[in-house]
Design an enzyme around this catalytic site. Structure first.
Site, short mmCIF file in Angstrom:
data_model
loop_
_atom_site.label_atom_id
_atom_site.label_comp_id
_atom_site.label_asym_id
_atom_site.label_seq_id
_atom_site.Cartn_x
_atom_site.Cartn_y
_atom_site.Cartn_z
N ASP A 1 13.87 7.14 -9.46
CA ASP A 1 13.37 6.90 -8.11
C ASP A 1 13.91 5.59 -7.55
O ASP A 1 13.17 4.77 -7.00
CB ASP A 1 11.84 6.88 -8.11
CG ASP A 1 11.26 7.08 -6.70
OD1 ASP A 1 11.97 7.67 -5.84
OD2 ASP A 1 10.12 6.66 -6.45
N LYS B 1 -1.69 -3.88 -9.06
CA LYS B 1 -1.63 -2.56 -8.42
C LYS B 1 -2.84 -1.75 -8.85
O LYS B 1 -3.09 -1.55 -10.04
CB LYS B 1 -0.33 -1.85 -8.81
CG LYS B 1 -0.12 -0.52 -8.09
CD LYS B 1 1.35 -0.10 -8.08
CE LYS B 1 1.88 0.23 -9.43
NZ LYS B 1 3.26 0.81 -9.35
N GLU C 1 0.84 -1.19 0.00
CA GLU C 1 0.00 0.00 0.00
C GLU C 1 0.88 1.24 0.00
O GLU C 1 1.94 1.27 0.62
CB GLU C 1 -0.91 0.00 1.23
CG GLU C 1 -1.96 1.06 1.24
CD GLU C 1 -2.97 0.86 2.38
OE1 GLU C 1 -3.89 1.67 2.48
OE2 GLU C 1 -2.82 -0.11 3.14
N GLY C 2 0.44 2.27 -0.73
CA GLY C 2 1.20 3.52 -0.77
C GLY C 2 0.36 4.64 -1.33
O GLY C 2 -0.86 4.52 -1.44
N GLY C 3 1.02 5.76 -1.69
CA GLY C 3 0.30 6.93 -2.18
C GLY C 3 -0.44 6.68 -3.47
O GLY C 3 -1.46 7.31 -3.75
#
Length: 389
Positions: free
Chosen positions: A200, A105, A75-77
């Protein structure tokens, strides 16, 4: 994308560096309807890669048992990542335990930034294929739904294996193998006719298969590199605090050598077992990992002090010194004096060989900033420059 992930964990891009990030988030949310409609029309164009499977929302609901909570693995932004099952030949959804396991995702519907990252991910991973890049199987673009379907990485993220409590420490040979895999993936991107800057690189974006082979994931922030006579790409600064190259943070000038710096940080994490920036200390005046390690990296007699104590006697002094010397060169404040990823890969492949220990890359001149200036400048720029998009 693996079953070792903790929650929350970033398979998705985390783009945060200072307290001002809330202001940027609010600006994104305040986009007027006309701007949003124009942007989404552009994003709704068909992905460039035609070899990917186009899934329906119904397919992916069936594959994940309607995105059941027990199948949540990350889970993330950007949103959430779920485990799912599909047929290996037809890609039709199957029942759990049959077919092949995939990672799905799911973009948050309200995430404006995520739409752009979603399209970048589809276009890059849909066209680029390499053993050290995570394989993208397909996508879903259905009304307001944006999803991506990847190969499942059994061992999860490098971040978990380095920093999660209770996880067996990675052996020295495995760490060097992981570093080599990451370097090979970046060298591939940088060697393309139209080179790609990953932008990134961080421990959470390095995923591991069942044999701990490393693959780069999350290409949402990737950019085409400079072409022709251009020396750099100018862009707004976006990435993750502690990993970004200082010149990129200060100027927004992006080059392949920006990735080399980030690789140096990940290599330092592998050597030390320490985070690039402690989550609990983010936004404070505490040192970054690079600032803490630099005095030891520049002194071969003290370099062993940075090494992860959990490694015991798994490496020789010469191996540690060679790896630390390579990290130091990647972390040079002046990008001109950083090695290329091709040279970094050659050095790591030599280090990985059991027959010989490579000599470090030739020493390069120090940049105009001395060590003392580096500590001050790096701390200031990384903690006061807002990452935005």
């Amino acid at each position: 994308m693996g079953n070792c992930w903790r929650k929350p964990i970033a398979h998705v891009s985390s783009s945060n560096i200072s307290g001002s990030s809330k202001t940027h988030s609010k600006k994104k949310q305040d986009l007027n309807s006309a701007e949003r409609e124009t942007a989404l029309k552009s994003l709704d164009q068909s992905p460039k890669a035609s070899n990917l499977k186009s899934f329906t929302v119904s397919d992916l609901k069936d594959a994940t048992k309607n995105f059941r909570q027990e199948n949540l693995i990350g889970e993330g932004g950007f949103g959430r990542v779920f485990k799912g099952w599909i047929d290996g030949n037809t890609f039709a959804p199957t029942r759990p335990g049959s077919g092949i396991v995939v990672a799905i995702k799911k973009l948050k519907p309200e995430s404006f930034q995520g739409h752009k990252e979603w399209l970048a991910e589809v276009n890059y991973l849909g066209q680029l294929h390499h053993v050290n890049l995570v394989k993208l199987i397909g996508y879903c673009s259905d009304s307001t739904h944006r999803l991506l379907v990847y190969e499942f990485m059994q061992k999860g993220s490098l971040e978990n294996h380095l920093f999660r409590k209770g996880v067996q420490p990675l052996p020295w040979a495995t760490r060097i193998n992981i570093a080599t895999g990451v370097a090979r993936g970046l060298a591939f991107l940088h060697s393309l006719d139209k080179n790609v800057i990953y932008r990134d690189l961080k421990a959470s974006n390095v995923l591991l298969d069942s044999d701990f082979n490393a693959k780069l994931s999350d290409f949402g922030l990737a950019r085409d590199g400079p072409t022709g006579d251009n020396t750099h790409v100018s862009t707004r600064v976006i990435g993750t605090q502690g990993y970004a190259a200082p010149e990129y943070v200060a100027t927004g000038h992006l080059t392949p050598r920006s990735d080399v710096y980030s690789f140096g940080v990940v290599l330092l994490e592998l050597l030390s077992g320490r985070r690039a920036l402690d989550d609990e200390k983010a936004g404070t005046s505490e040192e970054t990992l690079v600032e803490w390690a630099r005095p030891f990296l520049t002194d071969s007699k003290r370099v062993l002090r940075i090494m992860d104590t959990r490694l015991g006697g798994q490496y020789t002094r010469r191996e540690a010194q060679a790896a630390a010397s390579l990290a130091l060169q990647c972390l040079n404040n002046d990008p001109k004096f950083r090695p290329s990823m091709k040279d970094v890969l050659a050095a790591l492949e030599g280090l990985h060989s059991s027959n010989s220990i490579p000599s470090p890359l030739p020493r390069t001149p120090k940049s105009g900033n001395g060590n003392h200036a580096t500590r001050h400048s790096s701390s200031h720029t990384q903690k006061t420059t807002a990452y935005s998009n």
